[in-house]
Motif scaffolding. Structure first.
Motif: not given
Length: 634
Positions: A5, A124-125, A127, A196, A201, A203
């Motif tokens: 990520a 991350v990928h 969010w 996911t 990823t 968040v």
């Protein structure tokens, strides 16, 4: 297998696709405020508007967005975002991150700086700002598990994701979204789990695990604000009040926190006033103000130019009304309207014995429409003059058709909750000093002695709907009872009543006594002021004294307890759902209970039975009509 990520690169390029919808084709100020702030963090802002956009709205959007795309109002914000992605096309590869967001939130509260700084440094990928936690059973279906997922009002996807084949396939294969639940069940809930499971990823900036509810953005938004969230979802303010009651969600606390953090509250009130049923907003935002009898808020250095209009049909009440008017802080101009010269002479005698605090005028007007026509026609020139900041509308209230105790209480409820004492009146006027968007203030709905609770539309809802259409008012009507000045006394900004005042009413429109029957013009007009004010972006507050609230709350508490006694359900939300599903209970006849049973246990059966029996009913009616005709022959 997906790559590690990434963080957002220094000097990276961000694209924002912002979906919006406005039923009037306009653009709300809170949207422009949000877009201006987003633009500071973005290389490009694309607004995708569902439906229509006026030329003025397009011009306003063009000042805060790089491009505006207008499309049919289909598929909600999700289809709009997909249209935005299609519109950007291959150029999406030029951006390190795309933010898919919409107009369902207020913000930024403070700024977006901290949010983007923190998330830019997070590998991350994709969010979001908030997530809905796992919940069992799934509240949408009543069974199974609702999986944890990012809430789709804000999804940011980095290049590794939005340039992947999986991303393209997802949006290409996303089915049609005809209903709101389609958008939730086929996109919002599955999106997070889908990517996911593919190895990406994701968040939340404010994860559900940090809050005492799976859905903090709805039920504990004040906690999100205290933790620094730069956005506030709008839904808590138009969600079902009985659902918020179940969760003990106090939106007033949220608004207090929002104001404490410096968000321009005028943007909130002007938006919600135009788009939320007034009574729902009044309930959810707890917009009833209990005012003390001691002045704690009035700013004498900023007096408001005040007009008092008093329609006096009963001259023996002149001094009582003027005593109430004299509780107002500072000077005021007074215009008294009355139906004939004899009453005018008696009123003049009372006026001459008093010391005026401004100009005084008596106008003899026609009595068709009583205080309503006297105000809208007899005082129109003053109300449209631009000379006054607020107008106080009162009249000589006796309600002679009711029993003594009832009419005494109604008059007391109106006068003491509007102009109860000098300190009380000063605090009321201070509300207008404090809130530029406050349009109208009046006592809560009368209920002691009157069957208004749940019934206050009576035969007036359709007439109000028709009148609002004539006046250009699109504010949604309240379902159960309107938020309205029952008793027709209030304090208002003349500008907030402009749609009512500027209409060319004539005395002949009122039709004498006919206008005071349910569905008549006077009763219709009594229910319109808050809707008229809201259409122009002005909000309503109700006001009451501590003494009245003690009486009213005790009565309401007891009444609610009586109704709860025999109704099934674990809480009031379940009881309301049961009552609404049951429908009208009739008079307790066997067939009434049969209808209730069918509605609860065999929904749709009644309609099917009626379709089957319709030819038989028509035949029976035809036979009865022929028999009546035969009986009437010589």
């Amino acid at each position: 297998m997906t790559a590690a990520a990434p963080m957002f690169p220094s000097g990276g390029q961000r694209l924002v696709i912002y979906a919006m919808y406005d039923e009037r084709g306009e653009v709300a100020e809170y949207v422009l405020h949000a877009l201006a702030a987003l633009r500071a963090h973005s290389a490009k802002v694309l607004v995708v508007a569902n439906g229509t956009v006026t030329g003025e709205a397009r011009a306003a959007l063009s000042r805060v967005a790089d491009e505006v795309l207008v499309r049919p109002n289909e598929g909600f914000d999700i289809a709009a975002q997909r249209a935005g992605l299609d519109h950007i096309g291959a150029a999406l590869a030029d951006y390190d991150e795309v933010v898919l967001t919409n107009d369902t939130w207020f913000g930024p509260v403070d700024s977006f700086d901290d949010l983007f700084e923190r998330m830019d440094a997070t590998p991350v990928h994709f969010w979001g700002i908030t997530e809905h936690g796992e919940e069992t059973p799934n509240p949408l279906t009543g069974t199974g598990v609702l999986p944890a997922h990012l809430q789709s009002y804000w999804i940011a996807a980095r290049r590794d994701l939005h340039q992947s084949a999986e991303w393209s396939t997802y949006w290409r294969e996303l089915g049609p979204l005809r209903l709101y639940n389609d958008a939730v069940l086929t996109h919002e809930i599955p999106f997070t789990g889908h990517f996911t499971r593919l190895g990406f990823t994701g968040v939340a900036a404010y994860p559900a695990s940090a809050y005492p509810t799976p859905n903090a953005s709805l039920f504990h938004a004040d906690l999100l604000l205290r933790d620094g969230s730069p956005v506030l979802k709008r839904r808590p303010f138009f969600h079902g009040p009985w659902i918020l009651d179940r969760h003990a969600t106090i939106d007033r606390w949220t608004l207090d926190e929002l104001e404490r953090r410096g968000y321009p509250m005028g943007l909130v009130w002007s938006d919600l006033s135009r788009r939320v049923e007034p009574r729902v907003l009044n309930t959810n935002a707890a917009m009833l103000e209990v005012l003390p009898d001691v002045d704690v808020a009035y700013d004498a250095s900023r007096p408001l130019r005040t007009l008092v209009t008093a329609h006096i049909y009963y001259p023996d009440m002149t001094d009582e009304i003027l005593d109430r008017a004299d509780t107002l802080p500072g000077d005021y101009d007074l215009v008294v309207t009355t139906p004939d010269a004899g009453r005018a002479a008696a009123i003049r005698g009372s006026l001459d014995a008093r010391t005026a605090r401004g100009s005084v005028e008596i106008r003899v007007v026609e009595n068709d429409g009583r205080d309503q026509s006297a105000f809208l026609i007899g005082c129109r020139d003053l109300l449209t003059s631009g000379l006054y900041d607020i107008v106080v509308k009162v009249h000589s209230k006796k309600t002679v058709q009711d029993r003594f105790a009832i009419r005494r209480h109604f008059k007391h409820q109106q006068y003491t909750n509007l102009l109860g004492s000098p300190g009380y009146a000063a605090n009321l006027v201070a509300l207008f000093q404090r809130e530029a968007g406050l349009g109208i203030v009046y006592p809560p709905m009368i209920h002691i002695g009157y069957p208004t609770l749940g019934k206050a539309w009576w035969a007036n809802k359709q007439p109000v709907r028709r009148m609002n259409a004539r006046l250009g008012i699109s504010v949604p009507l309240d379902d159960v009872s309107p938020l309205a000045p029952f008793g027709s006394m209030y304090v208002a900004r003349p500008e907030a009543l402009r749609l009512l005042i500027q209409h060319p009413w004539k005395y002949s429109d009122f039709g004498g006594a006919e206008s005071y029957r349910d569905g008549g013009l006077a009763h219709t007009l009594e229910r319109v002021p808050s809707y008229a004010a809201a259409e122009l972006g002005y909000h309503t507050r109700t006001v009451a004294s501590g003494e009245y609230i003690a009486v009213s709350h005790s009565s309401l508490e007891n009444l609610l307890g009586e109704f709860r006694l025999t109704l099934p359900g674990a809480d009031d939300a379940e009881r309301i759902e049961f009552v609404r599903a049951s429908g009208h209970l009739g008079t307790g006849r066997l067939r009434d209970f049969a209808r209730v049973y069918l509605r609860l246990n065999r929904p749709g059966t009644g309609a099917r039975v009626r379709r089957v029996l319709r030819p038989i009913i028509k035949l029976r009616r035809w036979i009865l009509e022929r028999r009546r005709e035969a009986a009437g022959r010589p």
